[in-house]
Write an enzyme that holds these catalytic residues in place. Structure first.
Site, PDB file in Angstrom:
ATOM      1  N   ARG A 123       0.787  -1.213  -0.096  1.00 44.60           N
ATOM      2  CA  ARG A 123       0.148   0.142  -0.114  1.00 44.60           C
ATOM      3  C   ARG A 123       0.661   1.302  -0.035  1.00 44.60           C
ATOM      4  O   ARG A 123       0.522   2.358   0.415  1.00 44.60           O
ATOM      5  CB  ARG A 123      -0.816   0.023   1.049  1.00 44.60           C
ATOM      6  CG  ARG A 123      -1.921  -1.097   1.204  1.00 44.60           C
ATOM      7  CD  ARG A 123      -3.195  -0.689   1.748  1.00 44.60           C
ATOM      8  NE  ARG A 123      -4.177  -1.826   1.340  1.00 44.60           N
ATOM      9  CZ  ARG A 123      -4.345  -2.942   2.241  1.00 44.60           C
ATOM     10  NH1 ARG A 123      -3.555  -3.135   3.398  1.00 44.60           N
ATOM     11  NH2 ARG A 123      -5.263  -3.998   2.191  1.00 44.60           N
ATOM     12  N   LYS A 145       4.024  11.357 -11.544  1.00 44.13           N
ATOM     13  CA  LYS A 145       3.161  10.590 -12.278  1.00 44.13           C
ATOM     14  C   LYS A 145       3.678   9.070 -12.520  1.00 44.13           C
ATOM     15  O   LYS A 145       4.951   9.100 -12.917  1.00 44.13           O
ATOM     16  CB  LYS A 145       2.907  11.408 -13.682  1.00 44.13           C
ATOM     17  CG  LYS A 145       1.946  12.046 -13.802  1.00 44.13           C
ATOM     18  CD  LYS A 145       1.384  12.649 -15.254  1.00 44.13           C
ATOM     19  CE  LYS A 145       0.600  13.642 -15.148  1.00 44.13           C
ATOM     20  NZ  LYS A 145       0.210  14.161 -16.504  1.00 44.13           N
ATOM     21  N   GLU A 187      10.816  17.740 -25.214  1.00 44.74           N
ATOM     22  CA  GLU A 187      10.014  18.168 -23.798  1.00 44.74           C
ATOM     23  C   GLU A 187      10.566  19.507 -23.425  1.00 44.74           C
ATOM     24  O   GLU A 187      10.106  20.347 -22.714  1.00 44.74           O
ATOM     25  CB  GLU A 187      10.243  17.257 -22.724  1.00 44.74           C
ATOM     26  CG  GLU A 187       9.783  15.744 -22.960  1.00 44.74           C
ATOM     27  CD  GLU A 187       8.168  15.551 -22.840  1.00 44.74           C
ATOM     28  OE1 GLU A 187       7.631  16.807 -22.574  1.00 44.74           O
ATOM     29  OE2 GLU A 187       7.718  14.246 -22.799  1.00 44.74           O
ATOM     30  N   LYS A 229       8.614  22.885 -13.772  1.00 45.47           N
ATOM     31  CA  LYS A 229       7.805  21.717 -13.517  1.00 45.47           C
ATOM     32  C   LYS A 229       7.506  21.848 -12.088  1.00 45.47           C
ATOM     33  O   LYS A 229       6.495  21.571 -11.590  1.00 45.47           O
ATOM     34  CB  LYS A 229       8.758  20.522 -13.829  1.00 45.47           C
ATOM     35  CG  LYS A 229       7.615  19.210 -13.331  1.00 45.47           C
ATOM     36  CD  LYS A 229       7.270  18.588 -14.620  1.00 45.47           C
ATOM     37  CE  LYS A 229       6.394  17.226 -14.411  1.00 45.47           C
ATOM     38  NZ  LYS A 229       6.534  16.134 -14.790  1.00 45.47           N
ATOM     39  N   GLU A 239      -3.315  17.430 -11.533  1.00 47.80           N
ATOM     40  CA  GLU A 239      -3.695  17.821 -13.103  1.00 47.80           C
ATOM     41  C   GLU A 239      -5.352  18.262 -13.008  1.00 47.80           C
ATOM     42  O   GLU A 239      -6.002  17.745 -13.732  1.00 47.80           O
ATOM     43  CB  GLU A 239      -3.358  16.501 -13.924  1.00 47.80           C
ATOM     44  CG  GLU A 239      -3.424  17.251 -15.428  1.00 47.80           C
ATOM     45  CD  GLU A 239      -2.849  16.145 -16.342  1.00 47.80           C
ATOM     46  OE1 GLU A 239      -1.608  15.800 -15.996  1.00 47.80           O
ATOM     47  OE2 GLU A 239      -3.492  15.692 -17.267  1.00 47.80           O
ATOM     48  N   ARG A 243      -1.385  21.861 -14.742  1.00 47.81           N
ATOM     49  CA  ARG A 243      -0.664  20.797 -15.202  1.00 47.81           C
ATOM     50  C   ARG A 243      -0.825  20.264 -16.460  1.00 47.81           C
ATOM     51  O   ARG A 243      -0.099  19.533 -16.996  1.00 47.81           O
ATOM     52  CB  ARG A 243      -0.684  19.533 -13.946  1.00 47.81           C
ATOM     53  CG  ARG A 243       0.402  18.568 -14.295  1.00 47.81           C
ATOM     54  CD  ARG A 243       0.686  17.594 -13.147  1.00 47.81           C
ATOM     55  NE  ARG A 243       1.722  16.776 -13.385  1.00 47.81           N
ATOM     56  CZ  ARG A 243       2.140  15.784 -12.531  1.00 47.81           C
ATOM     57  NH1 ARG A 243       1.703  15.639 -11.321  1.00 47.81           N
ATOM     58  NH2 ARG A 243       3.261  14.998 -12.850  1.00 47.81           N
ATOM     59  N   ASN A 247       0.671  18.459 -21.280  1.00 47.41           N
ATOM     60  CA  ASN A 247       0.390  17.739 -22.268  1.00 47.41           C
ATOM     61  C   ASN A 247       0.341  18.036 -23.548  1.00 47.41           C
ATOM     62  O   ASN A 247       0.079  17.434 -24.509  1.00 47.41           O
ATOM     63  CB  ASN A 247      -0.925  17.041 -21.992  1.00 47.41           C
ATOM     64  CG  ASN A 247      -1.014  16.118 -20.631  1.00 47.41           C
ATOM     65  OD1 ASN A 247      -0.198  15.180 -20.648  1.00 47.41           O
ATOM     66  ND2 ASN A 247      -2.077  16.387 -19.720  1.00 47.41           N
ATOM     67  N   HIS A 250       0.946  15.757 -26.532  1.00 47.75           N
ATOM     68  CA  HIS A 250       0.908  14.536 -26.161  1.00 47.75           C
ATOM     69  C   HIS A 250      -0.340  13.652 -26.616  1.00 47.75           C
ATOM     70  O   HIS A 250      -0.319  12.388 -26.852  1.00 47.75           O
ATOM     71  CB  HIS A 250       0.781  14.411 -24.509  1.00 47.75           C
ATOM     72  CG  HIS A 250       2.370  14.554 -24.080  1.00 47.75           C
ATOM     73  ND1 HIS A 250       2.864  15.733 -24.336  1.00 47.75           N
ATOM     74  CD2 HIS A 250       3.029  13.703 -23.025  1.00 47.75           C
ATOM     75  CE1 HIS A 250       4.442  15.632 -23.947  1.00 47.75           C
ATOM     76  NE2 HIS A 250       4.411  14.459 -23.151  1.00 47.75           N
ATOM     77  N   HIS A 254       1.005  10.474 -28.235  1.00 42.70           N
ATOM     78  CA  HIS A 254       0.680   8.961 -27.860  1.00 42.70           C
ATOM     79  C   HIS A 254      -0.137   8.319 -28.822  1.00 42.70           C
ATOM     80  O   HIS A 254       0.222   7.080 -28.948  1.00 42.70           O
ATOM     81  CB  HIS A 254      -0.203   9.313 -26.535  1.00 42.70           C
ATOM     82  CG  HIS A 254       0.420   9.708 -25.369  1.00 42.70           C
ATOM     83  ND1 HIS A 254      -0.086  10.025 -23.959  1.00 42.70           N
ATOM     84  CD2 HIS A 254       1.754   9.797 -24.993  1.00 42.70           C
ATOM     85  CE1 HIS A 254       0.730  10.293 -23.099  1.00 42.70           C
ATOM     86  NE2 HIS A 254       1.815  10.285 -23.756  1.00 42.70           N
ATOM     87  N   HIS A 267       9.508   8.468 -27.101  1.00 43.88           N
ATOM     88  CA  HIS A 267       8.668   9.387 -26.600  1.00 43.88           C
ATOM     89  C   HIS A 267       8.845  11.027 -27.283  1.00 43.88           C
ATOM     90  O   HIS A 267       7.685  11.358 -27.737  1.00 43.88           O
ATOM     91  CB  HIS A 267       8.407   9.538 -25.186  1.00 43.88           C
ATOM     92  CG  HIS A 267       7.574  10.384 -24.596  1.00 43.88           C
ATOM     93  ND1 HIS A 267       6.170  10.050 -24.931  1.00 43.88           N
ATOM     94  CD2 HIS A 267       7.632  11.504 -23.801  1.00 43.88           C
ATOM     95  CE1 HIS A 267       5.589  10.972 -24.098  1.00 43.88           C
ATOM     96  NE2 HIS A 267       6.662  11.841 -23.450  1.00 43.88           N
TER      97      HIS A 267
HETATM   98  N1  GLY Z   1       4.958  14.677 -17.719  1.00 42.36           N
HETATM   99  C1  GLY Z   1       3.605  15.565 -17.798  1.00 42.36           C
HETATM  100  C2  GLY Z   1       3.406  15.823 -16.259  1.00 42.36           C
HETATM  101  O1  GLY Z   1       4.272  15.298 -15.299  1.00 42.36           O
HETATM  102  O2  GLY Z   1       2.440  16.002 -15.948  1.00 42.36           O
END
Ligand code: GLY
Length: 363
Positions: A123, A145, A187, A229, A239, A243, A247, A250, A254, A267
């Site tokens: 947990r 994430k 990025e 960041k 998010e 946040r 994206n 993305h 993706h 990526h």
């Molecule tokens: N890589 C995008 C984020 O961490 O929100």
């Protein structure tokens, strides 16, 4: 041997440091919060096993940490529940208790896998990120994430679970394959487009220095992205709003990664094309000026990044993947679109024909 910078992700009791420096893995207290006598599990991949693993093991053992190790296969195609189970099995076999610490030594794949394993083992246990690629140093290792891919969608299984510490050793980049370095730059450019025109201009002027790993330029670049960041995570960890801007590119990118088979596009390469498509969408909608569009494409090109999607992928085939994006709400695709250099916004209800035209224009 010196710490270039120490930043903090401010999240109350779950706040954590980001240490950035050259050859900092050898610093005595760098593995904080690990203490002598603590149990830890180092997880890395086969590629890094020879290069860095021994250095990390040596320093941890010297500081009295009881450390075991798991070595996984390298590549996005291994970011699966299967690999995660290997980590869990190793933890159980070696009798790791709830106060153990997982250490992710690798790029985004290892970081996401280890973070996810840490979030569910008994947990939830602590974990430390030691990102070794530019992409994971500027983005993936910060913000908690974690997760794995599913055949139908990238990062579809996962959790938010913050690390206890992020250790960024710039020296790792010296042995990074060139295409991986370039992938990370996608990025970096993303941050500049979304948040900081001045940084974008700086990148235009210094892209050659970054590509040649000029110490001053690369340190500044990593520090800048980590600052952006960490501020963002402190404001919107889960998010809910801001946040999501990260994206940019993305939703389209993706789709490329999943359609082409994980690991066939790096990526950052897929994100570069995704940024082009988002930028084109915005320009077609009249939100972004043509000259800004040109500057964005120009910088991606100069960084050596791809600006066209896979030839065998029709524009229509992007849509089902885009419909599975995590930003989708009430069946509507939501897109991050740049509206100027240094500013982006989230849009829903974008006309599908415009999305398709933007994709077609970038093939
Ligand atoms: N890589 C995008 C984020 O961490 O929100």
């Amino acid at each position: 041997m010196k710490i270039v910078e120490r930043l903090e992700v401010v999240l109350g009791k779950r706040s954590y440091p980001i240490s950035i420096g050259s050859n900092i893995i050898q610093e005595d207290n760098i593995f904080w919060p690990l203490k002598p006598g603590n149990q830890a599990m180092l997880v890395t991949n086969k590629t890094l096993a020879n290069l860095l693993k021994d250095k990390v093991l040596f320093h941890l053992r010297k500081s009295g940490v009881k450390i075991d190790q798991v070595i996984l296969s390298d590549g996005e195609q291994y970011k699966t529940l299967n690999e995660m189970e290997l980590i869990i099995s190793a933890l159980l076999e070696k009798k790791h208790a709830r106060d153990t610490t997982l250490i992710a030594l690798g790029g985004g794949v290892i970081g996401d896998l280890v973070g996810f394993a840490a979030s569910i083992y008994q947990r939830g246990v602590r974990f430390i990120q030691i990102p070794t690629t530019l992409l994971s140093q500027v983005d993936a290792s910060i913000g908690g994430k974690t997760g794995v891919n599913h055949l139908l969608g990238k990062n579809m299984i996962g959790s938010f679970w913050q690390p206890s510490s992020v250790i960024i050793d710039i020296d790792c980049l010296k042995s990074l394959p060139y295409n991986e370095l370039i992938s990370g730059i996608a990025e970096v450019i993303k941050y500049a487009i979304i948040f900081d025109e001045h940084f974008f201009s700086w990148l235009e002027e210094n892209i050659k220095e970054i590509l040649s790993l000029n110490q001053k330029a690369i340190s500044y670049c990593i520090k800048k992205c980590c600052q952006l960041k960490s501020q963002l995570i402190s404001l919107d960890e889960r998010e809910k709003n801001l946040r999501a801007l990260l994206n940019l590119g993305h939703t389209y990118g993706h789709a490329i990664e999943v359609h082409s088979g994980y690991g066939n596009w790096l990526h950052g390469e897929a994100i570069s094309v995704g940024i082009v498509m988002a930028t084109r969408t915005s320009e077609l909608l009249g939100y972004l000026k043509k000259q800004d569009f040109k500057r964005i494409i120009g910088l991606l090109k100069r960084a050596g990044l791809p600006i066209k999607g896979p030839k065998n992928m029709s524009a229509a085939s992007y849509i089902p993947y885009m419909m599975r994006d995590k930003k989708v709400m009430s069946g509507e695709i939501r897109l991050v679109l740049p509206i100027s250099i240094g500013k982006a916004k989230i849009y829903s209800n974008v006309d599908k024909n415009i999305i398709l035209s933007a994709i077609k224009n970038s093939q």
